[in-house]
Scaffold this active site. Structure first.
Site, PDB file in Angstrom:
ATOM      1  N   GLU A   1       0.861  -1.180   0.000  1.00  0.00           N
ATOM      2  CA  GLU A   1       0.000   0.000   0.000  1.00  0.00           C
ATOM      3  C   GLU A   1       0.899   1.233   0.000  1.00  0.00           C
ATOM      4  OE1 GLU A   1      -3.479   0.627   0.522  1.00  0.00           O
ATOM      5  OE2 GLU A   1      -4.027  -1.473   0.201  1.00  0.00           O
TER       6      GLU A   1
ATOM      7  N   GLU B   1       4.305   4.956   4.174  1.00  0.00           N
ATOM      8  CA  GLU B   1       3.814   6.330   4.268  1.00  0.00           C
ATOM      9  C   GLU B   1       4.961   7.263   4.651  1.00  0.00           C
ATOM     10  OE1 GLU B   1       2.172   9.331   3.762  1.00  0.00           O
ATOM     11  OE2 GLU B   1       0.479   7.928   3.800  1.00  0.00           O
TER      12      GLU B   1
ATOM     13  N   ASP C   1      -0.562  12.143  -4.612  1.00  0.00           N
ATOM     14  CA  ASP C   1      -0.513  13.574  -4.910  1.00  0.00           C
ATOM     15  C   ASP C   1      -0.628  13.790  -6.416  1.00  0.00           C
ATOM     16  OD1 ASP C   1       0.153  16.292  -5.199  1.00  0.00           O
ATOM     17  OD2 ASP C   1       1.487  16.226  -3.469  1.00  0.00           O
TER      18      ASP C   1
ATOM     19  N   LYS D   1       0.292  21.220 -11.089  1.00  0.00           N
ATOM     20  CA  LYS D   1       1.005  22.160 -11.946  1.00  0.00           C
ATOM     21  C   LYS D   1       1.838  21.410 -12.984  1.00  0.00           C
ATOM     22  CE  LYS D   1       1.265  25.832  -8.482  1.00  0.00           C
ATOM     23  NZ  LYS D   1       2.170  26.724  -7.688  1.00  0.00           N
TER      24      LYS D   1
END
Length: 244
Positions: A78, A103, A153, A157
């Site tokens: 994960e 993470e 994420d 941009k």
């Protein structure tokens, strides 16, 4: 597995190293999450990047998942579990597989540890650091049953698109770590990123991609996702299977 003082420090990437797909953020942990890191990380976690917080290795230096979990079972990686509710729920509903959640953000890591203890999960371990680094250097080829990356994420941009997780070289790396028949499952609520996910997974010759699919029942709706749905921002799931 001990917790040294610098176990959660991120070293700055060197010029010759791959671009990171994340930007470390500092956030207050609070008493309960600080306590979780202190008590539970040495039992259920390790650092990807700190040799003083080691993980069990096979004789050839790779991650020894059998030693980590105390059993031999299919392994799910994960990537970026966020605050951990979805990962904990999936692991609880899927006791025949082991879950390794990697993470970079400490509040999420700590919250997931709280859930591991609260739910009594024996098939879930956590790692702090860059999941791609772990895949490059410590996960053997054809050893994973599945890779999940839910709501990475989007780096919206244009100049930051090169930092996105789902791009050809990263997908090729993760695919190589899947067993034949293993699945790569990604999801996003950022429409342009969803288009990129569909294109990249379809273009990988070692994957058979189903393209954009409805959210499968085994993936719970995350709190982050629920907020997006409340503002009419739908999510897209993309699932591909390693063919050989």
């Amino acid at each position: 597995m001990s917790q040294p003082p610098d176990a959660f420090r991120h070293e700055a990437a060197r010029p010759h190293e791959p671009l990171r797909t994340f930007h470390p953020r500092r956030a207050a942990l609070g008493r309960d999450r600080t306590d979780a890191l202190t008590r539970l990380f040495p039992r259920f976690g390790f650092s990807v990047h700190d040799e003083a917080s080691p993980f069990p290795r096979t004789p050839d230096g790779l991650l020894d998942a059998t030693a980590l979990f105390g059993r031999r079972a299919p392994l799910v990686l994960e990537i970026g579990p966020g605050m951990g509710e979805t990962t904990a729920a999936m692991a609880q509903a899927d006791p025949d597989r082991d879950y390794l959640a990697v993470e970079v953000h400490l509040p999420g890591l700590a919250n997931l540890l709280v859930l591991v203890e609260r739910l009594g999960l024996t098939n879930l371990r956590v790692a702090h650091g860059d999941a791609l680094d772990l895949a490059r250097h410590a996960i053997g080829e054809s050893t994973l049953d599945a890779v999940h990356a839910f709501f990475p994420d989007p780096w919206p941009k244009a100049r930051h698109h090169k930092r996105r997780l789902v791009q050809p070289e990263h997908v090729a790396l993760l695919r190589s770590r899947l067993r034949p028949g293993g699945t790569l499952h990604v999801a996003t609520d950022w429409a342009p990123y969803a288009e990129q996910m569909v294109e990249v997974l379809a273009a990988d010759e070692g994957l058979d991609s189903a393209g954009a699919v409805p959210r499968p029942p085994h993936r719970p709706v995350t709190k982050f996702e629920a907020r997006g749905l409340a503002t009419a921002r739908p999510s897209t799931d993309v699932i591909a299977r390693r063919t050989a």
